[in-house]
Design an enzyme around this catalytic site. Structure first.
Site, PDB file in Angstrom:
ATOM      1  N   LYS A   1       0.797  -1.232   0.000  1.00 19.53           N
ATOM      2  CA  LYS A   1       0.000   0.000   0.000  1.00 19.53           C
ATOM      3  C   LYS A   1       0.832   1.287   0.000  1.00 19.53           C
ATOM      4  O   LYS A   1       0.394   2.304  -0.528  1.00 19.53           O
ATOM      5  CB  LYS A   1      -0.955   0.021   1.203  1.00 19.53           C
TER       6      LYS A   1
ATOM      7  N   ASP B   1      -9.968   3.001   1.694  1.00 23.68           N
ATOM      8  CA  ASP B   1     -10.140   2.591   3.096  1.00 23.68           C
ATOM      9  C   ASP B   1     -10.683   3.772   3.884  1.00 23.68           C
ATOM     10  O   ASP B   1     -11.550   3.635   4.754  1.00 23.68           O
ATOM     11  CB  ASP B   1      -8.801   2.182   3.723  1.00 23.68           C
TER      12      ASP B   1
END
Ligand code: ATR
Length: 278
Positions: free
Chosen positions: A68, A104
């Site tokens: 990420k 997210d």
């Protein structure tokens, strides 16, 4: 039916076999009859994967552990919130130009917004890792007032600085008395440590909204105790759902069938022995 016109999306990570994203996205494509397919690739070299994405014309990629942060370096453009968070979980390929997003952050905010507005709300976040960072930046962008509580107070302070908040050690948990919303982002309470909670029950008051991002079990000890204290509770699977909903919309330019994707997710979660936390 898969044809030469089928559009490919995928998740890349390592490990990735446990990922529920293929079930979630494919359930949405099927419901809307979209010519998309979503698969998973176990990837070690994220740079090559992103170069390959361009070469093959893969439309969308979900990025998961451990890529990420590194993946940010290999996209052409970054969404400003993702840039501030310092991590991406989504890449969209627009005619060979790759743009990185962090859904997210959106997922956590959307889960909370089913119950409350965030502007001027006092939010206590437990933990200061990657998930806490995405959530804190999202909540801050909605105008919330943020306190970070973390075992390692240096990390609390560092994250607090990013969102004009207050960074304290976990021992300052009594801060909850003044809070409107509690967001639990650590792995405490996650399967198999299901009997654990960082929050003393007597600090749970009925005006507190309690969101635990752990989704195995679906109802953690913290959420169970919060329910007993008549708090509004938000289950971690909602964050997993809404981060995928946002990805679906970025990849397909169609509104996601939320109820159908939620059913697919809950079915996968109750069937499989998955363990997780967004
Ligand atoms: P992620 O990126 O998934 O959020 P992470 O970056 O490893 O994961 O962050 C994990 C968070 O959970 C950290 O805030 C960690 O606290 P420390 O920074 O003090 O290590 C927290 N955490 C994990 N296990 C914990 C425990 N047993 N008690 C308290 N906090 C814990």
């Amino acid at each position: 039916k898969i044809t030469a016109d089928t559009i490919l999306c995928c998740v890349v990570g390592n490990p990735v076999k446990h990922s529920l994203s293929p079930q979630l996205h494919n359930a949405g494509y099927e419901a809307l009859g979209l010519p998309f397919v979503y698969t998973a690739f176990e990837v070690e070299d994220i740079k090559s994967a992103l170069i390959g994405m361009k070469a093959l014309g893969i439309r969308g990629m979900s990025i998961t552990i451990p890529h990420k942060v590194t993946a940010m370096r290999y996209v052409d453009e970054l969404d400003p919130l993702a840039e501030k968070i310092g991590a991406i979980n989504t890449v969209v390929n627009n005619h060979g130009k790759l743009k990185g997003f962090n859904t997210d952050c959106f997922g956590a905010i959307a889960a909370l917004k089913e119950h409350t507005r965030l502007k001027n709300k006092k939010i206590v976040i437990l933990g200061a890792g990657g998930a806490a960072r995405a959530i804190a930046v999202g909540a801050y962008s909605e105008g919330a007032k943020i306190t970070i509580l973390n075992r390692d107070v240096k990390k609390s302070r560092e994250l607090a600085r990013l969102v004009d908040g207050e960074g304290l050690p976990l021992t300052s948990i009594a801060k909850l008395k003044e809070a409107d919303i509690l967001i639990q982002t650590t792995s405490v309470g996650m399967h198999p440590q299901i009997s654990e909670s960082l929050v003393p029950v007597d600090l749970l008051h009925k005006n507190l909204i309690v969101f635990d991002i752990v989704y195995t079990p679906l109802v953690t000890r913290l959420l169970k105790e919060a329910k007993q204290k008549q708090c509004i509770t938000v289950s971690g699977y909602k964050m997993l759902l809404y981060q995928a909903i946002k990805q679906f919309e970025l990849f397909t330019d169609h509104q996601a069938p939320v109820a159908i994707m939620e059913t697919a997710l809950l079915k996968a979660l109750t069937k499989k022995g998955t363990h997780g936390r967004k």
